[in-house]
Design a protein around this motif. Structure first.
Motif, PDB file in Angstrom:
ATOM      1  N   GLU A 251       0.820  -1.206   0.000  1.00 49.91           N
ATOM      2  CA  GLU A 251       0.000   0.000   0.000  1.00 49.91           C
ATOM      3  C   GLU A 251       0.858   1.263   0.000  1.00 49.91           C
ATOM      4  O   GLU A 251       0.402   2.330  -0.421  1.00 49.91           O
ATOM      5  CB  GLU A 251      -0.942  -0.004   1.201  1.00 49.91           C
ATOM      6  CG  GLU A 251      -2.019  -1.082   1.110  1.00 49.91           C
ATOM      7  CD  GLU A 251      -2.968  -1.065   2.288  1.00 49.91           C
ATOM      8  OE1 GLU A 251      -2.693  -0.314   3.247  1.00 49.91           O
ATOM      9  OE2 GLU A 251      -3.984  -1.783   2.252  1.00 49.91           O
ATOM     10  N   LEU A 252       2.114   1.155   0.474  1.00 48.17           N
ATOM     11  CA  LEU A 252       3.008   2.308   0.462  1.00 48.17           C
ATOM     12  C   LEU A 252       3.327   2.772  -0.953  1.00 48.17           C
ATOM     13  O   LEU A 252       3.702   3.927  -1.161  1.00 48.17           O
ATOM     14  CB  LEU A 252       4.315   1.971   1.195  1.00 48.17           C
ATOM     15  CG  LEU A 252       4.231   1.789   2.708  1.00 48.17           C
ATOM     16  CD1 LEU A 252       5.609   1.482   3.267  1.00 48.17           C
ATOM     17  CD2 LEU A 252       3.663   3.028   3.381  1.00 48.17           C
ATOM     18  N   ASP A 253       3.195   1.871  -1.914  1.00 44.38           N
ATOM     19  CA  ASP A 253       3.463   2.227  -3.306  1.00 44.38           C
ATOM     20  C   ASP A 253       2.193   2.641  -4.042  1.00 44.38           C
ATOM     21  O   ASP A 253       2.178   2.723  -5.274  1.00 44.38           O
ATOM     22  CB  ASP A 253       4.111   1.045  -4.036  1.00 44.38           C
ATOM     23  CG  ASP A 253       5.546   0.829  -3.596  1.00 44.38           C
ATOM     24  OD1 ASP A 253       6.130   1.761  -3.022  1.00 44.38           O
ATOM     25  OD2 ASP A 253       6.077  -0.269  -3.821  1.00 44.38           O
ATOM     26  N   GLY A 254       1.143   2.897  -3.281  1.00 43.57           N
ATOM     27  CA  GLY A 254      -0.100   3.362  -3.881  1.00 43.57           C
ATOM     28  C   GLY A 254      -1.011   2.272  -4.385  1.00 43.57           C
ATOM     29  O   GLY A 254      -1.959   2.540  -5.130  1.00 43.57           O
ATOM     30  N   TYR A 255      -0.748   1.018  -3.995  1.00 39.25           N
ATOM     31  CA  TYR A 255      -1.571  -0.093  -4.445  1.00 39.25           C
ATOM     32  C   TYR A 255      -2.657  -0.425  -3.435  1.00 39.25           C
ATOM     33  O   TYR A 255      -2.406  -0.462  -2.229  1.00 39.25           O
ATOM     34  CB  TYR A 255      -0.719  -1.345  -4.675  1.00 39.25           C
ATOM     35  CG  TYR A 255       0.217  -1.240  -5.854  1.00 39.25           C
ATOM     36  CD1 TYR A 255      -0.277  -1.283  -7.159  1.00 39.25           C
ATOM     37  CD2 TYR A 255       1.579  -1.100  -5.672  1.00 39.25           C
ATOM     38  CE1 TYR A 255       0.570  -1.190  -8.249  1.00 39.25           C
ATOM     39  CE2 TYR A 255       2.446  -1.005  -6.755  1.00 39.25           C
ATOM     40  CZ  TYR A 255       1.938  -1.047  -8.040  1.00 39.25           C
ATOM     41  OH  TYR A 255       2.768  -0.944  -9.110  1.00 39.25           O
ATOM     42  N   CYS A 256      -3.829  -0.670  -3.946  1.00 37.56           N
ATOM     43  CA  CYS A 256      -4.950  -1.130  -3.120  1.00 37.56           C
ATOM     44  C   CYS A 256      -5.424  -2.456  -3.700  1.00 37.56           C
ATOM     45  O   CYS A 256      -5.677  -2.560  -4.909  1.00 37.56           O
ATOM     46  CB  CYS A 256      -6.078  -0.091  -3.149  1.00 37.56           C
ATOM     47  SG  CYS A 256      -7.562  -0.600  -2.256  1.00 37.56           S
ATOM     48  N   PHE A 257      -5.550  -3.475  -2.852  1.00 35.19           N
ATOM     49  CA  PHE A 257      -5.995  -4.786  -3.333  1.00 35.19           C
ATOM     50  C   PHE A 257      -7.519  -4.832  -3.354  1.00 35.19           C
ATOM     51  O   PHE A 257      -8.178  -4.528  -2.351  1.00 35.19           O
ATOM     52  CB  PHE A 257      -5.457  -5.893  -2.433  1.00 35.19           C
ATOM     53  CG  PHE A 257      -5.951  -7.260  -2.806  1.00 35.19           C
ATOM     54  CD1 PHE A 257      -5.490  -7.887  -3.949  1.00 35.19           C
ATOM     55  CD2 PHE A 257      -6.903  -7.906  -2.023  1.00 35.19           C
ATOM     56  CE1 PHE A 257      -5.959  -9.142  -4.314  1.00 35.19           C
ATOM     57  CE2 PHE A 257      -7.374  -9.159  -2.378  1.00 35.19           C
ATOM     58  CZ  PHE A 257      -6.905  -9.781  -3.523  1.00 35.19           C
ATOM     59  N   ILE A 258      -8.073  -5.212  -4.505  1.00 33.72           N
ATOM     60  CA  ILE A 258      -9.520  -5.386  -4.669  1.00 33.72           C
ATOM     61  C   ILE A 258      -9.782  -6.864  -4.908  1.00 33.72           C
ATOM     62  O   ILE A 258      -9.289  -7.437  -5.882  1.00 33.72           O
ATOM     63  CB  ILE A 258     -10.073  -4.571  -5.865  1.00 33.72           C
ATOM     64  CG1 ILE A 258      -9.565  -3.124  -5.827  1.00 33.72           C
ATOM     65  CG2 ILE A 258     -11.596  -4.626  -5.876  1.00 33.72           C
ATOM     66  CD1 ILE A 258     -10.043  -2.329  -4.653  1.00 33.72           C
ATOM     67  N   SER A 259     -10.536  -7.487  -3.994  1.00 31.35           N
ATOM     68  CA  SER A 259     -10.743  -8.933  -4.108  1.00 31.35           C
ATOM     69  C   SER A 259     -11.616  -9.280  -5.298  1.00 31.35           C
ATOM     70  O   SER A 259     -12.414  -8.468  -5.793  1.00 31.35           O
ATOM     71  CB  SER A 259     -11.392  -9.474  -2.827  1.00 31.35           C
ATOM     72  OG  SER A 259     -12.757  -9.107  -2.764  1.00 31.35           O
ATOM     73  N   PHE A 260     -11.483 -10.530  -5.778  1.00 33.71           N
ATOM     74  CA  PHE A 260     -12.276 -11.009  -6.907  1.00 33.71           C
ATOM     75  C   PHE A 260     -13.762 -10.968  -6.578  1.00 33.71           C
ATOM     76  O   PHE A 260     -14.585 -10.587  -7.412  1.00 33.71           O
ATOM     77  CB  PHE A 260     -11.842 -12.433  -7.258  1.00 33.71           C
ATOM     78  CG  PHE A 260     -12.530 -13.001  -8.462  1.00 33.71           C
ATOM     79  CD1 PHE A 260     -12.420 -12.387  -9.702  1.00 33.71           C
ATOM     80  CD2 PHE A 260     -13.285 -14.157  -8.367  1.00 33.71           C
ATOM     81  CE1 PHE A 260     -13.047 -12.913 -10.828  1.00 33.71           C
ATOM     82  CE2 PHE A 260     -13.917 -14.687  -9.488  1.00 33.71           C
ATOM     83  CZ  PHE A 260     -13.802 -14.067 -10.722  1.00 33.71           C
TER      84      PHE A 260
END
Length: 426
Positions: A251-260
């Motif tokens: 998340e520090l690199d601007g990524y957000c995980f969106i589940s299937f």
């Protein structure tokens, strides 16, 4: 001048001798050894360095993959630090969120860079300091370490390096319940750089799922599957230490995980729909790939490869916990687009999902609890289906040379790995 007769230490050294000392330190000699040779104290050498105007302010560029991400100005005499950040990804920055690091933060950074230079830290990505005065980094690191009486242990000298310990309070825990009716503590480190996950407890039994995470991470690295690198650590909570793994906080690199599952909901679909349930294993894999492609506007070839990576990794460790909430897509908030995520969450494999794993008498009995989700297939049957459909050795030639050795595995886990690898290494 050297004190040949040992008749008392000289109180001062000449400028020429001091230059010799700096040169020899930059070549790897210790301050302690040189202090004895020149008949002065270590503190005298340190003071001489700190008193030199050229050394009072140290200019450093922190470089990642040949790009300067942070410029650092460190005043050795006043022990103050100023930084100028040039990167958007916080994980690249030497001090992360902190824009006003303390002198202790700077010392810690130097220590970490010193250890990395000795090969102790195996983080990916090439990082280095660019310093105006080349001996400065090595000298300053040694200075700081020796003043702290730090004992250095390098690879080859002592393989029993202590594990990192992350301490947490109750309010710092993210969540504790698992989808396998167990208990597992998870938290972010206090600098938010790392996601830390303790071993789980199922049916009152502490599991070695942390070890499976590391094994799966190593497998992915060997055969070329993009993954979240897992490292062993300890999780300190309520006065107790638990085995655990830690990984970079993406998340520090601007990524957000969106589940299937969440992506399906946005499209008005569900993995519980009859349309999905009636499909066979390969049809399900391709259906998931197509929905990921549609949801993220990503080429189907990329999403199919992602689903294949998941299925193969899960088969190799017998992971039973690949549910629709632990795979999906990354949303890159910096660039405003969806991307294929790294693989993670493989711990419920090699029978570590089963609280009764130590009571089985035969391998076949233990295998009764193992299947590959979300396909509901026996892993040995599933791997044969994947081979027939995709010709795995052409895509993953590393399967031929894959070796897994771990003192953590149970006899049944070792047998599982041996049988799985025998498919490729006949």
């Amino acid at each position: 001048m050297r004190n040949e007769r040992g008749a008392g230490r000289k109180s001062k050294i000449s400028e020429k001798q001091f230059e010799e000392i700096l040169t020899r330190i930059s070549n790897g000699e210790t301050v302690s050894k040189l202090a004895i040779e020149y008949g002065i104290s270590r503190q005298a050498i340190y003071k001489r360095v700190r008193d030199r105007n050229i050394e009072q302010t140290i200019s450093l560029d922190y470089v990642v993959d040949n790009i300067c991400v942070t410029h650092i100005e460190a005043d050795v005499k006043t022990e103050t630090v100023r930084i100028f950040n040039y990167a958007a990804k916080l994980s690249l920055l030497p001090f992360g969120f902190d824009e006003k690091p303390s002198w202790d933060d700077f010392c810690h950074l130097l220590e970490m860079e010193y250890f990395k230079a000795k090969g102790i830290d195996g983080e990916s990505g090439y990082r280095q300091f660019l310093i105006q005065d080349s001996p400065t980094k090595e000298f300053l690191a040694r200075d700081i370490l020796e003043r702290k009486n730090t004992s250095l242990k390098f690879q080859g000298e002592d393989d029993s390096l202590e594990l990192p310990v992350f301490q947490f309070t109750k309010k710092e825990l993210l969540y504790a319940r698992t989808d396998t009716d167990g208990f597992q503590m998870k938290a972010l480190s206090r600098d938010r750089r790392y996601f830390v996950k303790s071993q789980s407890m199922i049916s009152g039994v502490y599991m070695d799922d942390w070890a499976v995470e590391i094994i799966a991470s190593d497998i992915c690295e060997h055969i070329g599957i993009p993954h979240v690198k897992q490292k062993r650590c300890q999780f300190a909570y309520a006065g107790k230490l638990f085995n655990a793994v830690y990984s970079k906080n993406f998340e520090l690199d601007g990524y957000c995980f969106i589940s299937f599952e969440r992506l399906l909901e946005r499209m008005g679909l569900s993995s519980r729909d009859k349309e999905f349930i009636k499909l066979d294993a390969m049809q399900k894999l391709k259906w998931c790939a197509q929905k990921l492609s549609d949801a993220g506007d990503i080429p189907y070839e990329e999403t199919q490869r992602y689903m294949l990576n998941l299925a193969l990794a899960d088969c190799l460790v017998g992971n039973v916990d690949r549910h629709t909430k632990n795979f999906g897509l990354f949303y890159n908030s910096i660039e405003g687009k969806y991307e294929i995520p790294l693989l993670f969450d493989n711990g419920m494999g090699l029978f570590e999902h089963d609280g009764y794993k130590n009571t089985y008498e035969t391998f076949d009995e233990a295998m009764m609890t193992v299947y590959v989700s979300p396909y509901g297939e026996d892993p040995f049957d599933m791997i044969q289906m994947l081979e027939k459909e995709f010709h795995l050795l052409e895509i993953y030639p590393g399967l031929k040379t894959l070796k897994i050795q771990s003192e953590w595995m149970t006899p049944f886990a070792m047998e599982y790995i041996e049988r799985m690898l025998s498919i490729w290494q006949k």
